[in-house]
Design a protein around this motif. Structure first.
Motif, short mmCIF file in Angstrom:
data_model
loop_
_atom_site.label_atom_id
_atom_site.label_comp_id
_atom_site.label_asym_id
_atom_site.label_seq_id
_atom_site.Cartn_x
_atom_site.Cartn_y
_atom_site.Cartn_z
N GLN A 1 -23.63 -24.28 43.63
CA GLN A 1 -22.28 -23.32 43.56
C GLN A 1 -22.10 -22.86 42.00
O GLN A 1 -22.50 -23.47 41.17
CB GLN A 1 -21.11 -23.74 43.93
CG GLN A 1 -20.45 -24.95 43.06
CD GLN A 1 -19.42 -25.80 43.79
OE1 GLN A 1 -19.34 -26.69 45.04
NE2 GLN A 1 -18.20 -25.35 43.48
N TRP A 2 -21.45 -21.68 42.02
CA TRP A 2 -21.18 -21.09 40.85
C TRP A 2 -19.64 -20.77 40.76
O TRP A 2 -19.13 -20.36 41.79
CB TRP A 2 -21.92 -19.63 40.71
CG TRP A 2 -23.37 -19.74 40.37
CD1 TRP A 2 -24.18 -19.58 39.25
CD2 TRP A 2 -24.35 -19.96 41.35
NE1 TRP A 2 -25.46 -19.37 39.79
CE2 TRP A 2 -25.71 -19.69 40.75
CE3 TRP A 2 -24.25 -19.70 43.07
CZ2 TRP A 2 -26.76 -19.57 41.63
CZ3 TRP A 2 -25.25 -20.04 43.69
CH2 TRP A 2 -26.57 -19.74 43.12
N ASP B 1 -27.39 -13.85 36.91
CA ASP B 1 -27.73 -14.95 38.14
C ASP B 1 -28.50 -14.35 39.25
O ASP B 1 -28.70 -14.98 40.17
CB ASP B 1 -26.43 -15.54 38.66
CG ASP B 1 -25.72 -16.58 37.53
OD1 ASP B 1 -24.37 -16.39 37.11
OD2 ASP B 1 -26.39 -17.15 36.90
N LEU C 1 -19.98 -16.01 38.50
CA LEU C 1 -21.36 -15.47 38.24
C LEU C 1 -21.27 -14.31 37.31
O LEU C 1 -20.54 -13.58 37.16
CB LEU C 1 -21.47 -14.78 39.98
CG LEU C 1 -21.86 -15.70 40.94
CD1 LEU C 1 -21.73 -15.02 42.34
CD2 LEU C 1 -23.33 -16.24 41.06
N GLN D 1 -23.41 -24.69 34.01
CA GLN D 1 -23.50 -23.31 34.68
C GLN D 1 -23.47 -23.36 36.11
O GLN D 1 -22.94 -22.68 36.93
CB GLN D 1 -24.85 -22.60 34.36
CG GLN D 1 -25.09 -22.63 32.81
CD GLN D 1 -23.99 -22.12 32.00
OE1 GLN D 1 -23.66 -20.87 32.34
NE2 GLN D 1 -23.51 -22.84 30.90
N VAL D 2 -23.94 -24.26 36.66
CA VAL D 2 -23.93 -24.62 38.29
C VAL D 2 -23.50 -26.02 38.70
O VAL D 2 -23.47 -26.76 37.80
CB VAL D 2 -25.16 -24.38 38.86
CG1 VAL D 2 -25.55 -22.86 38.59
CG2 VAL D 2 -26.14 -25.00 38.36
N SER E 1 -17.10 -16.26 42.45
CA SER E 1 -17.58 -17.57 42.68
C SER E 1 -18.60 -17.58 43.91
O SER E 1 -18.39 -16.63 44.84
CB SER E 1 -16.39 -18.64 42.96
OG SER E 1 -15.80 -18.40 44.23
#
Lengths: 116, 107
Positions: A82-83, A90, A86, A67-68, A17
């Protein structure tokens, strides 16, 4: 002087993350849309999403929905991207940018590298 | 989603000459339109907003025109510092989208 200062470069592994930040100064942070733009290596610019810190209204481009996550903390004039997990795809430069009269101020970019 | 299409992909121009870049929107966006310049290793810089208004500090050799679906960026006399990639973008409704870019390089 309006400034957007982004957090530093990140190197992550797939599945990890990440949360990157963009701190605004020199203007009323709650009064302008602020968004995130992706630029993959050697490619063009893509809007990912925008947020209005005044009321946290957030919009995502279809390609990035789910996705984010984009958020903002108006108490410290900072926007976030933020993810949760990943992927290698990306890997890119990520810019935050303020939208006033056009997208008039840009951060310096945060390079995110995702590699095993 | 509105698609922005720029032409040409690459424009080769000699210093001192005029450069004309085009951008077409897939549907009308009124004047909710901007041009940006990006140099290698730098963030994009706003040149033109509202289709024809120069941003603060942008030299007068840059001019924008158009409305609806057809837009043009003209650089009247190319300087060495103008060789870069130029992007158009609409902000008529979400999602905002960029064109794919026009590379202006030295002939």
């Amino acid at each position: 002087e309006v400034q957007l200062v982004q957090s530093g470069a990140e190197v992550k592994k797939p599945g990890e993350s990440l949360k990157i930040s963009c701190k605004g100064s020199g203007y009323s942070f709650t009064s302008y849309w602020i968004g995130w733009v992706r630029q993959m290596p050697g490619k063009g610019l893509e809007w990912m999403g925008i947020i209005y810190p005044g009321d946290s209204d957030t919009r995502y481009s279809p390609s990035f929905q789910g996705q984010v996550t984009i958020s903002a903390d108006k108490s410290i004039s900072t926007a976030y991207l933020q993810w949760s997990s990943l992927k290698a795809s990306d890997t890119a430069m990520y810019y935050c940018a303020r939208h006033g009269l056009g997208t008039d101020y840009w951060g310096q970019g945060t390079l995110v590298t995702v590699s095993s | 989603e509105i698609v922005m299409t720029q032409s040409p992909a690459t424009l080769s121009v000699s210093p001192g000459e005029r450069a004309t870049l085009s951008c077409r929107a897939s549907q009308s966006i009124s004047s909710n339109f901007a041009w940006y310049q990006q140099k290698p290793g730098q963030a994009p810089r706003l040149l033109i907003y509202g289709a024809s208004t120069r941003a603060t500090g942008i030299p007068a050799r840059f001019s924008g025109s158009g409305s609806g679906t057809e837009f043009t960026l003209t650089i009247s006399t190319l300087q060495s510092e103008d060789f870069a990639v130029y992007y158009c973008q609409h902000y008529s409704n979400w999602p905002w989208t960029f064109g794919q870019g026009t590379q202006v390089d030295i002939k």
